[in-house]
Design a protein around this motif. Structure first.
Motif, mmCIF file in Angstrom:
data_model
loop_
_atom_site.group_PDB
_atom_site.id
_atom_site.type_symbol
_atom_site.label_atom_id
_atom_site.label_comp_id
_atom_site.label_asym_id
_atom_site.label_seq_id
_atom_site.Cartn_x
_atom_site.Cartn_y
_atom_site.Cartn_z
ATOM 1 N N LEU A 33 -5.642 6.164 4.112
ATOM 2 C CA LEU A 33 -4.448 5.805 2.606
ATOM 3 C C LEU A 33 -5.018 5.440 1.167
ATOM 4 O O LEU A 33 -5.764 6.091 0.569
ATOM 5 N N GLY A 39 -0.240 2.572 5.795
ATOM 6 C CA GLY A 39 0.295 2.685 4.961
ATOM 7 C C GLY A 39 1.983 3.581 4.679
ATOM 8 O O GLY A 39 2.013 4.494 5.442
ATOM 9 N N THR A 79 4.687 4.589 1.844
ATOM 10 C CA THR A 79 4.967 4.458 0.642
ATOM 11 C C THR A 79 6.663 3.721 -0.384
ATOM 12 O O THR A 79 7.209 3.016 0.660
ATOM 13 N N GLU A 113 1.636 4.289 -2.027
ATOM 14 C CA GLU A 113 1.597 2.958 -0.369
ATOM 15 C C GLU A 113 1.245 1.913 -0.639
ATOM 16 O O GLU A 113 0.492 1.385 -1.624
ATOM 17 N N ARG A 172 3.318 2.968 12.452
ATOM 18 C CA ARG A 172 3.991 3.098 11.041
ATOM 19 C C ARG A 172 5.471 2.606 11.443
ATOM 20 O O ARG A 172 6.690 2.356 10.821
#
Length: 598
Positions: free
Chosen positions: A469, A501, A503, A510, A570
């Motif tokens: 991260l 994380g 973006t 991030e 994610r």
């Protein structure tokens, strides 16, 4: 700096040369000849049924499995998928496959009815392996009807029927090539689709010698242990553990994983009842048992014989091991029994094991670690501290180095990719030359994809390179954040927090998001729990603007071996944020940054 011993190291060579056989089948056959009535295994099958097997019994089971496989048309080099729990059925077919040179791929036995993801996974493994046979218990085998259409050339068979059909078959030649392949091992799949590591007999032999050399004073003492394992045989730690017992002639209690899941306190009970001296498990198992022992203190346990408790397969938390020692210390469990370890399927299993026991940590300056990738010892002036668990030096006969992205070797206390040189590293991935080529450096060192550093020659793992991260220009690993968050939430289970994380194009970096297990507390308590976590992360690392998302444990994406699939996590967070953005646009409102809940 490289921390190494060499394959020529006398300590390693003394153990390697002392291995009784070059293959597991040869060890089983030799044991049946020399001590047919000697104790080999106690198998605790699903439902609690127990069977005591002698060395002669193991050879009989292997012969039955070899007959059954040969009668089904399986020959040397053919791949078979074993989707069986720990049982006599598994032993017969796994040992039988090894005896005739067939290549087993062990997978977790599916539940019935078989969920669609599990069916897809089995079909994928069978296709990757080019398997001719998938063997399961009768009920799952029937539930997998139609799987053959998803994996050309595959036949699904029930284990009991297969063995019955082979009863009258001729006994095939049982001479496994010691230079050949032992088995295909699924990799963890935590950062992508699992691959099949090719484990040769000689690489397996090397790692079995390395493990013994790390935990025993001399080869003559190996057989004095009693190994207790409930780990999934689909996992490298479970399967190598079974091979360790069979190859070294170590008495073993082999329990089905379901018996641990049904009641985790079965594990210390087995250690007490059978005077177990050696047992491996992941961090989460130690934590579960520590929590249950606090809630309902056990009675009548005697763990004084337990001399080596290996903790690995997932991030090791010092707090967990301290809690376990405290919970079971009054039952004879000594803190020095604990040995946090590091390994991976691509090295067969073991890479780093402490030569002496006990949970040791390395206090480092958390700010310098995040900003500079330097694990500087935390002095009195350090604002924030991180206690990295020490995992020991390389096992005898192996070497560890830390490298920069360009392959340059880094000095001690610099974080980089962990690389390994060992006679136990695998021969690449099955039928995957591109990934196999990426697995090693031109000089032959294995690239693990894990991040860490060396301090005084001891390894400290900080996370996975793919999971790193980058928050406000500082580097963090999920484990650093999760450890602080779980402590703030007083988590009784692990993993209870998953850090990912995403973006954020608006700020060019991030943002940190946490998936929080709903078992951390009831719904009315969750806002306060999330706030405690945010406050702890702000204090520990100076992090703000953290998104929190509540999720039921059963919805967390996991690999077949139980590891969290972070890339899928994610995707879950991204989908929730997209849904929130869509709802906000529909209502013509702007979502508040940072404290996202859901």
């Amino acid at each position: 700096m490289t921390m190494a011993t060499s394959p020529a190291d006398p300590h390693f060579r003394s153990f390697h040369d002392a291995l009784p056989a070059a293959t597991t089948w040869e060890a089983v056959a030799r044991g049946a000849e020399t001590a047919p009535h000697g104790f080999a295994l106690r198998v605790i099958e699903r439902g609690g049924a127990e069977a005591v097997l002698t060395r002669g019994d193991l050879a009989t089971l292997a012969a039955a499995g070899a007959r059954a496989l040969a009668a089904a048309g399986i020959a040397a080099g053919d791949r078979i998928v074993l989707a069986l729990p720990a049982s006599r059925l598994f032993l017969a077919l796994h040992l039988g496959a090894g005896a005739i040179g067939a290549l087993p791929v062990v997978v977790a036995p599916p539940a019935v009815p078989v969920p669609d993801p599990a069916r897809a996974h089995l079909a994928d493994i069978a296709r990757r392996a080019g398997a001719r046979l998938l063997i399961a218990e009768a009920e799952p085998a029937a539930a997998l009807d139609g799987l053959e259409a998803q994996a050309p050339g595959l036949t699904v068979a029930a284990a009991d029927r297969l063995l019955a059909a082979g009863l009258r078959a001729a006994l095939p030649a049982m001479t496994a090539d010691p230079r050949g392949i032992s088995h295909l091992q699924q990799t963890s799949g935590s950062t992508g689709a699992p691959k099949l590591a090719v484990v040769h007999h000689d690489r397996l032999s090397a790692n079995l010698a390395q493990i013994a050399a790390a935990i025993c004073r001399g080869p003559e003492g190996v057989g004095g242990d009693v190994l207790v394992s409930w780990l999934p045989l689909s996992h490298d730690m479970g399967l190598v553990g079974l091979n360790y017992a069979l190859r070294w002639g170590v008495p073993m209690v082999l329990a089905d994983t379901g018996e641990f899941v049904r009641n985790p306190m079965n594990w210390p009970a087995w250690m007490s009842r059978h005077k177990g001296t050696l047992s491996p498990a992941p961090n989460s198992a130690f934590q579960m048992c520590a929590r249950l022992a606090r809630l309902r203190p056990p009675r009548g346990l005697d763990l004084s014989a337990w001399r080596v408790a290996l903790c690995g397969a997932e991030p090791v938390h010092a707090r967990t091991l301290q809690d376990f020692s405290a919970a079971f210390g009054s039952h004879g469990f000594a803190p020095e029994t604990l040995r946090p370890v590091y390994g991976l399927a691509e090295a067969t299993l073991a890479v780093a094991i402490p030569p002496v026991g006990g949970c040791v940590t390395d206090p480092v300056d958390a700010d310098r670690l995040a900003a500079e990738g330097v694990a500087a010892p935390a002095g009195d002036e350090a604002g924030r501290r991180l206690h990295a668990v020490t995992l020991g030096p390389a096992v005898p006969g192996a070497a560890i180095r830390i490298t920069a992205p360009d392959g340059t070797e880094l000095p001690e206390r610099r974080v980089g990719e962990i690389e390994v040189a060992s006679p136990a590293t695998v021969g690449g991935y099955w039928q995957d030359p591109a990934e196999s080529a990426r697995l090693t450096r031109p000089d032959g060192w294995l690239r693990t994809g894990d991040l860490g550093y060396l301090a005084d020659g001891r390894l400290h793992v900080t996370g996975r390179a793919k999971d790193l991260l980058i928050l406000g220009g500082r580097n963090f690993t999920p484990a650093q954040i999760e450890d602080v968050a779980e402590a703030a939430a007083d988590a009784a289970i692990t993993p209870a927090v998953i850090a990912v994380g995403l973006t954020d194009e608006t700020i060019g970096t991030e943002t940190l998001h946490l998936l929080l297990d709903t078992r951390l507390g009831p719904e009315e308590a969750r806002p306060a729990i999330a706030q405690r976590i945010r406050d702890a992360l702000a204090e520990a690392f100076g992090l703000t603007g953290i998104g929190t998302h509540w999720i039921a444990a059963g919805l967390v994406p996991r690999t077949p071996s139980g590891k969290v699939q972070r890339f899928r996590c994610r995707e879950i967070v991204a989908a929730r944020l997209a849904d929130r953005q869509a709802a906000a646009s529909k209502n013509k409102t702007t979502p508040a940054p940072g404290r996202i809940t859901g």
